[in-house]
Each structure stands twice: as C-alpha cells, then as structure tokens.
Scaffold this active site. Structure first.
Site: not given
Length: 763
Positions: A295-297, A300
């Site tokens: 997961s991109d931070k 997101t």
C-alpha cells in the site's frame, strides 16, 4: 503576474516544434473491439470445442455442430460484453476538462491547451495550477506538491534555477519557466511508459488450463481404450467415431469460462454500488488469492493533507496563545498548505483574532511569514517559520532538542514568536503532519485478520514511515528502498521503479500481490500486481493501469473486493468440483458402459441435452449464498481432482445401479437410455447441493436462483421423459421413484464428503 509582454516562441516556431516533438500527451494504444472479441475464441477450452466442431462438420453431424457453435458464441459474447462494460465505465471515469496553460506566444501571454505546449515554450504557473510540462524555472518562487509523482507527503520549495515536473500541483506562489520536456519525454510520461511493459499473467487462465489438461488426459485414455476395443471387436469406425466425438464434447468443461465470467461480472456490479470499479474481471478472482497488499502511504493510508499534530508552548505560554500568534502569521488567501493547517487548528480555540494591519507571506529567502497587529496600544509582530531562523531572531538557544523530538515522528516543525517590533519572544513549536485516514487502521486490521500481509511503501523517511506504520498496526521491520529483497512490513525512501521491482520480487516468491496507489509513480506497479487498486484521488494514468478503481474515499473498497472475491472463489470451487465430478462420471459411464455391454448406454443426442440440463443450470451458482474464506484462497488442482474422483466413483456406482435396475425391470434399451439420462441429470443436480457446502449440505440455505433453476430442470426433463419427446417415454412412477432414490443416495454421500472436501478450503 507576469508582464503583458514577454519573450517566448512565435506561433510558427511552436507549430514546427509540435510537428517535431508531437503533442504534450501520453498516447494510450487501444485495441480494436473486433480483435478483443476474437481473442475470446483463442484459449484452451475454445480450442477443444473448435476442434470438435470441425470433426462434427466433416462427418455431417449438423445438429451437434450447431449446438457447439452456439456454445462458443455464447461464451465469447458473454465474456466480451462484460469486459466492454467495465472498460466503458473506466472511460467515463477518465473524462476530464482539458487542461489550459499560460504560455508566451508571439510576445503575448496566452491561454492555450496544455497538449499544444512544445519544448522551448515560456510558461507561467501559479497557485492551484497543475504543472503542464517539465519546466526549468527562470524566475519566481513556488511551493509544489509532488506527491503524485515522487510519493513525498510534504510540499517542496522551488525557485529560479530549479526543475519542475509535469503533473505536480502549485500550492503557493507564482513562477515562470521554459518547457524542457513534453508528453512521453516528461517525467510524468516516462513513468507512464513503464506501464506498457508491466502486467501479470492471469491465474484464472492457468486454472482453466490445468483443469482442461486433466480432463483431456482422461479423455484420451478412454477414447484409446474404446478404439482398441472397437478394432478388436471389428466394430465399424463410422459407428464408433461419432461416439468418440460425443465423449470428447461431454469431457470439455464447456461452461467453465462462461460461468467464471458470469460470477465475476455479477460480483463486479455489486462492487460498483460499494464504490469499486472493476476494470479487469480476473481481478475479482485474484482478490480472493491476494496474500500481500503493498500500500502506498501518501493519499492512500494518509489524507495527503497537512494538519497540526502537536503544539508545544514555551514556559509561560498557553497553547491558545501559541495558536493565536501562529494564526495571525497565516493567511488563507495564499492557499499555502501550512497556513491552512494552522488556521484549521486555531479556529476552534481562537475564533476571534485581532485586526491585522499587515501580512507578509512566507518568503523562501527569509524562511518566515509575518503578521502585524495592535496589542495594548503597541504595534506587535507575529512570526512563523523555520525554528532555526525564529530562534535566532529571539535569541533562543534551547530550541534544538524540542525540535528534534517533534521531528522524530516525521512531522514538519515550525517555530512561532511574537512581540513588539524588534523585541520578539519565542512562543513555542508546532508539529505538522499528514494525518492517517479515519478508516485506514481498521481496514489494515481486518485485512490482516483475513490473512493478507499489509506492507506500506512510501517515499518518506524511515522514521516517518515507522510512526505511521505503528499507528496503523502494520507488522514487520522497516527497510529502506535498497532492501527490496528483504521481507519487510514497511519500505521507506522508495522511488517509482522500486515499487515495480518490489511487486515483481514478491511474485517470484509465489506471492499474489495487491498494490494500492494514487500517483503516476504507482502506475507500473499497479499494472504488474495481480490486483492493482487506484484509490479515489488517483491520477488518470494510475486508474488506467489498475484493475480496481475506488470511486469512494478511503480503503473500505479494498476490503470489500477481498471479501467479494472470496465469495466468488467459493462459488467457483463448487462449480468446478461439480463439473469435474460430472465429467468423470459421464465419461466413465459412457466408455465403460460401451466396453461392458457393447451398446450405447446413453444416445449422443441425450448427451448433448445433458450439457444443457446440467451445465447451464449450474451457472446459477454465480449468485449462490456462500461464506467467504477466512484466509487467502489458492486453487490446489491435485487435491481438487483427487476429491472429485472419489465423489465421481460414488456417483458412477449410482448410475450403473440405475442401468441395472432398468434392465431388471425389463425395459427396452431405448427406455433404459432415457432412465440413464434422467439418472445423470438428477445426480448432477444433487451433486451441486452436495458439494456447495464444505460441511453438511444443510449447513446453509442455497441461493433462490439455484433452487428455482433446479426445480425447473427437474420439471422439464421429467416432462420430456414422461411425454417421450426427444427420447423414449418412461412411466411417471419410475421417474418419481428415481428422483427419491437420488435424494436418499445424496444424503448417504454427504457423510463421506464432509471430511474429504474440507481439505480444499480453510473455511
């Protein structure tokens, strides 16, 4: 604003360069619809049907050839239409207003379409603009948000002499610069080009191919045995060849691709109502198997919006006074993210600010902003900016440790001072951070409970990433971008190409990978991942690369997709089990019946009717009531086939018993064939209810459509047999007796099935 006159390209020069460099756009190649439709006939199952169709046509068996043709067309149209619906929805999602750019043409500033920009153009950008091309700044100073490109959560300062990337957003200030690259040559375009070479093979295709391989092996063995027997018994080839072809048709999982497509299409429509757009139907099945979510931070897991995380007042200064002075040194008109965050935090505690006489916006040269106001009859000045600069102005020497402590959490730290002109007093420090989305921690926890390992991938520092991961409950060590080969929970300091290689590395380890993201930098990884998820704020390039697009804020859609995918898996496991069992039962009964009794136990026409009676009724499993699996689902073909063989042999005993009862009742061969046909239909329906539950068949209520379709099937085939249409007639008492006997036999088999099928799933 720039002056009215300027020195840029002439219209003629711009036209020449546009012809030389092409438009300022990333061209997306779209396959033709007719090629996409023809591709539906280029796969293992269609190949087998097409081969059978050719043989049937050569032998002049036109009814069978027509039925096979209809099966092929049905499968092709269903798959094509559902994928086109998803693509059409994506096209609507990608529509947006044409971006305009302020460029200097013919000595005048003009507003032109961004697509018409060429290298050498002089462009001016200001607050709120999306940078239309890569620029080299010649004057001015701005604050830009590059999170969609680099993954940095904090805006960065850019001044004359610096480079500016296309697709970044101007948050403060104005600047002019020369275009250095456009279209595919820009930073944005180069990243988008990486998407073209990315992509993961569909596990659904591998599954279908594996199942077909087993069935073909069995079919080849049976056909070979029949041909050898026929040669030894001097049976004419013209008599045995049509039978071999029918055996082939009975062994092909005709409706398998169509049922998978139908189940995923129905589920994708349900997901649309939950804010999830499926752009690649296979992604629903991949969601069930997903073991890792990268997961991109920024944007997101976090909100991509600065907010006040902590306020530390200096001795003798209340937090209210600290925020009041910070607010006076801020102004919403600048649209500076820092000023907006300070004003949002102060409005609750200090709703009424003194009248400000003057405001000086943040200047990169002085690294502070100022607000002048009256207090106690004297002119005061509030200052907000770099802790080092503010502390120096105040003569403060003990600011460093407090600043370091606040910055350790990954926050941006500002100092605040105020006092009469020339006598500023140090008021304290403010820590600003990108807050976590409200639903992110809960979604991460639920995904981990479902057996999905969540890994955070960010361009921020390890310390910032660690703090966010701790707040979210993400497990595992924190690694930097150079340790992609390590098994980490957090990867910090990651560049766009690193994300792509991270996904590839996990896939090489046999993991089924999901990737969430919103920026251009995420697009290659989104396409490479089995389940690429573009979040609600994603760029068009990210949406085009992803297989799932979230149209609602937050990450709840990812969780919905996983749960929905696992429901689809359970439905398709039931269908596949049923199909393999029936293929084994029918193929062995036809071939062994011929070898043992030297006659056709079921006519070729009845075999084709059996396909319609069973296969298309079992497509109602696409909406059956099921429970999602608690762990990632993986298709274990060997166990699947073994379990199916055991159940198939039990049903083989049943159908031979039906044949024996028909003979013992003295029925003519044609009536026995009708009885066998009914036995195959009834046992096929019973097997659906037998294998749809991994526990006992009464553990859950079947779907309404499945119940109605089964009842209709029984009434239709029972009516045909009673009337003697398309087959020899049978008395109604025999038909009802066979149905009751099938139900009793199913209850007996249920006791054997429970321990057997529980090996196939973790449910």
């Amino acid at each position: 604003m720039p002056e009215n006159t300027c020195s840029g390209l002439s219209s003629d020069e711009a036209r020449q360069r546009l012809a030389q460099y092409g438009p300022n756009a990333v061209i997306e190649e779209k396959p033709k619809n007719w090629l996409l439709f023809l591709h539906k006939f280029w796969a293992p199952v269609p190949w087998m049907l097409e081969g059978t169709l050719i043989l049937e046509a050569i032998l002049g068996r036109w009814p069978e050839a027509i039925i096979i043709t209809l099966l092929l067309i049905f499968n092709g149209v269903l798959g094509f239409s559902q994928e086109r619906k998803a693509q059409s929805a994506l096209e609507l999602l990608k529509e947006r207003l044409r971006i305009q750019a302020r460029a200097c043409r013919d000595g005048q500033w003009q507003s032109i379409p961004a697509a018409d920009l060429v290298p050498g153009d002089l462009v001016h950008v200001r607050v709120g603009d999306m940078v239309p091309a890569d620029l080299h700044l010649s004057d001015g100073g701005i604050l830009v948000d590059q999170s969609a490109l680099t993954g940095e959560s904090m805006p960065v300062e850019r001044a004359a002499g610096d480079s500016l990337y296309s697709a970044s957003v101007v948050r403060r200030g104005e600047a002019s610069g020369e275009v250095t690259a456009t279209g595919a040559k820009s930073y944005f375009g180069k990243t988008a080009e990486l998407v073209r070479g990315a992509g993961a093979k569909s596990h659904l295709e591998e599954l279908v191919l594996s199942i077909v391989r087993y069935l073909v092996m069995m079919d080849v063995i049976l056909v070979a045995a029949i041909l050898i027997y026929a040669a030894a018994s001097h049976v004419p080839l013209a008599e045995i060849l049509p039978f071999a072809l029918i055996l082939l048709v009975a062994s092909v999982p005709v409706a398998l691709p169509a049922t998978f497509t139908l189940a995923t299409a129905i589920s994708s429509l349900h997901l649309v109502h939950r804010g999830v757009l499926v752009t690649r139907l296979a992604a629903v099945e991949e969601a069930a198997a997903m073991s890792d979510l990268c997961s991109d931070k920024t944007g997101t897991l976090t909100q991509n919006r600065l907010s006040l995380s902590q306020a530390k007042g200096w001795p003798g200064v209340e937090e209210t006074e600290l925020l009041k002075m910070a607010a006076i040194a801020s102004d919403s008109a600048t649209q500076d993210p820092i000023d907006l965050a300070v004003l949002r935090a102060s409005v609750a505690q200090t709703p009424h600010l003194p009248d400000r006489q003057q405001f000086v916006p943040f200047d990169p040269a002085t690294k502070r902003s100022e607000g002048v106001f009256m207090q106690d009859g004297a002119s005061w000045r509030a200052l907000k900016g770099s802790p080092q600069i503010i502390a120096k102005l105040c003569g403060n020497t003990d600011w460093e440790q407090a600043t370091t402590d606040l910055a350790a959490g990954g926050a941006r730290v500002l100092a605040v001072a105020a006092g009469p002109d020339g006598q500023p007093r140090f008021f304290g420090l403010l820590a600003l951070a990108d807050p976590i989305r409200p639903d992110a921690a809960q979604v991460v926890q639920q995904l981990q409970e479902l057996g999905v390992q969540v890994r955070m991938v960010t361009g921020d520092s390890p310390q910032t990433a660690k703090n966010v991961a701790t707040a979210l409950g993400i497990m595992g060590s924190v690694c930097d971008g150079k340790a992609l080969a390590e098994d980490c929970g957090v990867y910090a300091g990651v560049f766009p190409a690193d994300k792509f290689h991270l996904v590839q590395g996990l896939q090489k380890k046999g993991r089924i990978v999901g990737m969430t993201g919103d920026g251009v930098n995420d697009a290659p990884a989104l396409k490479q991942a089995e389940m690429g998820v573009a979040v609600e704020s994603a760029t068009d390039v990210a949406k085009a690369a992803a297989s799932l697009v979230l149209t609602a804020p937050g990450l709840q859609g990812v969780l919905d997709a996983v749960v929905t995918g696992r429901r689809v898996y359970q439905r398709m496991l039931t269908y596949t089990l049923n199909k393999i069992v029936k293929v084994f039962q029918v193929a062995l009964f036809l071939s062994l019946g011929f070898l043992l009794f030297r006659s056709f136990v079921v006519t070729p026409l009845l075999v084709l009717l059996l396909l319609f009676a069973n296969d298309f009724v079992t497509m109602s499993l696409a909406e059956d009531n099921v429970r999602p699996s608690p762990k990632p689902d993986r298709w274990d073909i060997h166990t699947l086939v073994f379990s199916s063989l055991v159940v198939a042999f039990a049903w083989l005993i049943y159908i031979f018993a039906v044949y024996g009862v028909g003979r013992s009742l003295g029925l003519p061969l044609a009536s026995v064939q009708t009885l066998d046909f009914l036995g195959l239909v009834f046992s096929g329906l019973a097997n659906v209810f037998l294998v749809r539950e991994r526990g006992h068949l009464w553990a859950s209520v079947p779907g309404r459509f499945l119940l109605w379709a089964s009842l209709a099937d029984i009434l239709v085939v029972g009516g045909l047999a009673a009337m003697g249409w398309l087959m020899a007639p049978l008395p109604m008492p025999i038909i009802v007796g066979l149905l009751l006997a099938t139900m009793v036999y199913t209850l007996i088999l249920d006791q054997i099935k429970v321990p057997l099928l529980r090996r196939l799933t973790s449910a």
